[in-house]
Design a protein around this motif. Structure first.
Motif: not given
Length: 293
Positions: A225-227, A231-235, A245-250, A255-257
């Motif tokens: 559902e992340l797609k 809204v803008p998101t920062l991970y 880092p691997k999962s967070t970047e994934y 996420t579109p933004n």
């Protein structure tokens, strides 16, 4: 100048405590969702300095910190915590707000947004747990990096059901030194925070440790559902974070933004391990997201 207001809000199951650091600037406030489940705002209280630019709202979720601690275990589920956040939003008349969630707070942030997106202007996923199965897999990998005898102790206690034993707790401490907070010694300030936790909430929803997931969140997974996050998101995460880092970047790639940032000297608590950089990155993101409607 920041004015501080605090009080209690009636939510399903009891009253929760909140603290509002009101900025003079007429910018969109940010609400902070702490980790756990069942920890408290305590370790995140340093984020109040974000109030130089905007109002910051900290609160203790029901069951921990300064909030009520009801004994009804049926309250400890994700849906009720989503409802609680909505009740806080209503009580504080938040028409628009940013969300900064840390760890389990990111689970709550995602579940809340996917159900009630109105008014949410941006989300910061700090050390995210957006898939409990993926988290469990990552911890299997992380455990392999620990000394062999520590790995054996953890495995033995989990198989024998002795996860409340001293030896399990000691072995868990070593895991935490690697993947939760790498500061040595652990700041006294953090030790004081232990008293605000509620292990029952944690055990019911998560399990006996960060890496042995047996609670009612164990099947939680919102990656598909992340797609839908518009809204803008920062991970963000630490280089040595249990939220890898691997999962967070994934997650950010789905996420579109989505933006992604790694704190190079941190594990799971960059807001304490690299405070200045954490505040700088968060401030910059919130200012860039700005007041665009």
């Amino acid at each position: 100048m920041t004015t501080i207001k605090e009080g209690f809000i009636e939510v399903t199951g009891g009253k929760v405590w909140y603290q509002k650091h009101e900025s003079e600037k007429n910018t969109t406030p940010v609400i902070v969702l702490h980790g756990g489940p069942g920890s408290s705002h305590y370790s995140l209280q340093g984020l109040k300095v974000l109030s130089e630019n905007r109002t910051v709202i900290l609160y203790d979720q029901l069951g921990c910190g300064n909030s009520d601690r009801p004994s009804d275990k049926s309250l400890w589920n994700l849906e009720r915590f989503v409802e609680e956040l909505e009740q806080i939003k209503e009580a504080l008349s938040l028409e628009e707000f940013h969300i900064l969630g840390h760890s389990w707070g990111t689970t709550l942030a995602a579940a809340y947004y996917l159900k009630k997106p109105d008014g949410v202007k941006s989300i910061i996923f700090s050390s995210p747990c957006l898939s409990a199965p993926l988290w469990a897999e990552d911890q299997e990998e992380n455990r392999k990096l620990l000394p062999v005898e520590v790995q054996q102790t953890l495995k033995k206690c989990e198989e024998n059901g002795t996860t409340d034993s001293e030896e399990y707790k000691e072995a868990t401490k070593i895991f935490n030194q690697h993947f939760v907070c790498r500061l040595d010694p652990i700041p006294e300030f953090l030790k004081k925070g232990q008293q605000y936790r509620n292990p029952e909430v944690y055990n019911t929803m998560w399990g006996p440790s960060e890496f042995h997931v047996t609670g009612n969140l164990k099947d939680f997974d919102c990656t598909s559902e992340l797609k839908n996050i518009q809204v803008p998101t920062l991970y963000t995460c630490g280089r040595y974070d249990e939220a890898t880092p691997k999962s967070t970047e994934y997650f950010s790639s789905l996420t579109p933004n989505g933006k992604f940032h790694v704190f190079e000297k941190s594990a799971h608590m960059p807001y304490i391990e690299e405070t200045n950089e954490f505040l700088q990155v968060v401030n910059k993101f919130l200012l860039e997201v700005g007041e665009n409607h």
